[in-house]
Design a protein around this motif. Sequence first.
Motif, PDB file in Angstrom:
ATOM      1  N   ALA A  43       0.838  -1.191   0.000  1.00 27.63           N
ATOM      2  CA  ALA A  43       0.000   0.000   0.000  1.00 27.63           C
ATOM      3  C   ALA A  43       0.883   1.255   0.000  1.00 27.63           C
ATOM      4  CB  ALA A  43      -0.923   0.009   1.204  1.00 27.63           C
ATOM      5  N   LYS A  44       0.317   2.348  -0.534  1.00 30.15           N
ATOM      6  CA  LYS A  44       1.045   3.608  -0.588  1.00 30.15           C
ATOM      7  C   LYS A  44       1.225   4.169   0.813  1.00 30.15           C
ATOM      8  CE  LYS A  44       0.881   8.238  -2.600  1.00 30.15           C
ATOM      9  NZ  LYS A  44       0.100   9.194  -3.420  1.00 30.15           N
ATOM     10  N   GLY A  45       2.429   4.550   1.148  1.00 27.59           N
ATOM     11  CA  GLY A  45       2.711   5.075   2.475  1.00 27.59           C
ATOM     12  C   GLY A  45       2.494   6.580   2.539  1.00 27.59           C
ATOM     13  N   PHE A  46       2.624   7.105   3.732  1.00 29.41           N
ATOM     14  CA  PHE A  46       2.439   8.534   3.949  1.00 29.41           C
ATOM     15  C   PHE A  46       3.655   9.070   4.700  1.00 29.41           C
ATOM     16  CE2 PHE A  46      -1.770   6.775   3.539  1.00 29.41           C
ATOM     17  CZ  PHE A  46      -2.411   7.671   2.698  1.00 29.41           C
ATOM     18  N   GLY A  47       4.254  10.110   4.224  1.00 29.34           N
ATOM     19  CA  GLY A  47       5.404  10.719   4.870  1.00 29.34           C
ATOM     20  C   GLY A  47       5.115  12.155   5.239  1.00 29.34           C
ATOM     21  N   ARG A  48       6.127  12.825   5.769  1.00 30.35           N
ATOM     22  CA  ARG A  48       5.962  14.222   6.161  1.00 30.35           C
ATOM     23  C   ARG A  48       5.806  15.099   4.927  1.00 30.35           C
ATOM     24  NH1 ARG A  48       6.639  17.666  10.153  1.00 30.35           N
ATOM     25  NH2 ARG A  48       6.969  15.950  11.601  1.00 30.35           N
TER      26      ARG A  48
END
Length: 532
Positions: free
Chosen positions: A128-133
Amino acid sequence: MKLSDHDLLQIDEEYLSSLSSAELLAVSRKMLEDLKESRERLNRTPDNSSQPPSSRSAYLGIPVEQDETLSDEDEEDVSPVEKKGTDDADGDDSPGPSGSSTPSAPGKGKSDSSGKKPKGRAGKPVGAKGFGRTQIIPIRSTVVHRAETCAACDAALPLDARFTARIGYVTIDLIRGAPDQPGLRLEGTKHLFGEVACRCGHISCTGPGTGDRLEIAGRKTATSLSEWRIVGPMLAAFIVALAKRMRLSRSKVQEFLIDWFGLELSVGTIDNCIREVGLAAAPVQDELIAELRASALAHVDETPWKQKGQALWLWVFATANTVLFCVGRRTRQMVLDILTEEYAGWLMSDGLMNYRIFSRRLRCWAHLIRKAKGLSTSLDKESKRFGSRVLEVLEYMVEEVKDGSDPPAAESILEEFQGYCELYRDYPPSEKVRSLAVELLNDWDVIWQPVRVPGLPLTNNDAERALRHWVIARLISHGTRTAEGSRVLGVLASVIETCRLRNVSPWDYLAEVIAERRKGNLVPPLPAPVAA
């Protein structure tokens, strides 16, 4: 209410026996109406009245353990309340037209034989696509961490030697303004680590420092100390100040940072900062315990503390310039773990029996005065008389100690008062009278030590004042949820209150602690007391 306090003071067994059947029935009806009204008032809760939800007890649903020892005092006992409510079970699939459940899509909503949906794997699914700052942090400065000496031959590396950056990270820290320009600002700093070649041919490489690591059973991520953090030391101390000193929740700290600094930090990052500072400052407790054991006078007290389904106690040990907090059971072993049996100083406490192992013990007169005041306003004539007499003697002795007691005169009064208390040791009508009389007699020499030894304190106010802030925090947070959270609370509360007592800033000290411990160094010593 049908009957006033003035009326009740005149009603006793002798009065009731003198009444005729009709008169007794009339009095009984009034007393019954008053009893029902009083019971209804006692049973009022936020669910059945206009009382605010904040009036609800913070300890509902927590079973209270039976302590190994009993206390002479009843004021701090917590009544066990039966837990209410059960976990809701997951519902079955909705039945189809024929009454059978509709088949679920493959991999979704699949039920086991018990009809419950199995819980999915925690965390981000694989692929799944991750989330970063997403927030861009402006960089004000760059710090290059280059090796100063060769790791092989120990030769000094020349400053003009070529540096090759390999890794780096950005830290956001809180910067305080100068005295002529006070204020706070956030500043981003890029830290670079890399390689420098020596003339001997060896390449020395630098990297971020690392410190202690705490593994918690059942938790995937350990609490660890490392320089590789986005939150700098002073900002971490500021987050602790908001959470512990200002009693803000993690989400409220997040809101404050966004509104006032425009800084976006996740709740998890904020929580990890607090845990990290608690881990970094943990060795300070050993220094505090050593100072407590060497003190000439220590105050100790405890208050109920909730730790997710377990009723524990928040302990405080306080001296002239040291405060130590810890969470644990209300047992004798808790006291011995801190002070040991060899403690030679005076110990000021309440009437808990756990403290009676210490020979040089003092009793708080404020507790006794409050109990005497309660009896002096009793509706029972004999209880009122006994409470008034105890209150009179205590108040007289307070003035004697303040003005410089006259030992012969004081001993004469105390000898007469001791005989008076003996008369009420087995007083049948009132348990409170018996309890106070026995408490006075059992601790007779301990209670009157300040009369015989000038300079000793009369109350346990030092310990109670140290607890006051954290009692208010308990009403807001309802305690802690894990054993690690309780340890972090004890460590941070100890450092904050000790620094305040010594007239030094706890936040400068905590920032220094986190900076050194992230490098893997020893914890800096506590600041010495500063004259006010």
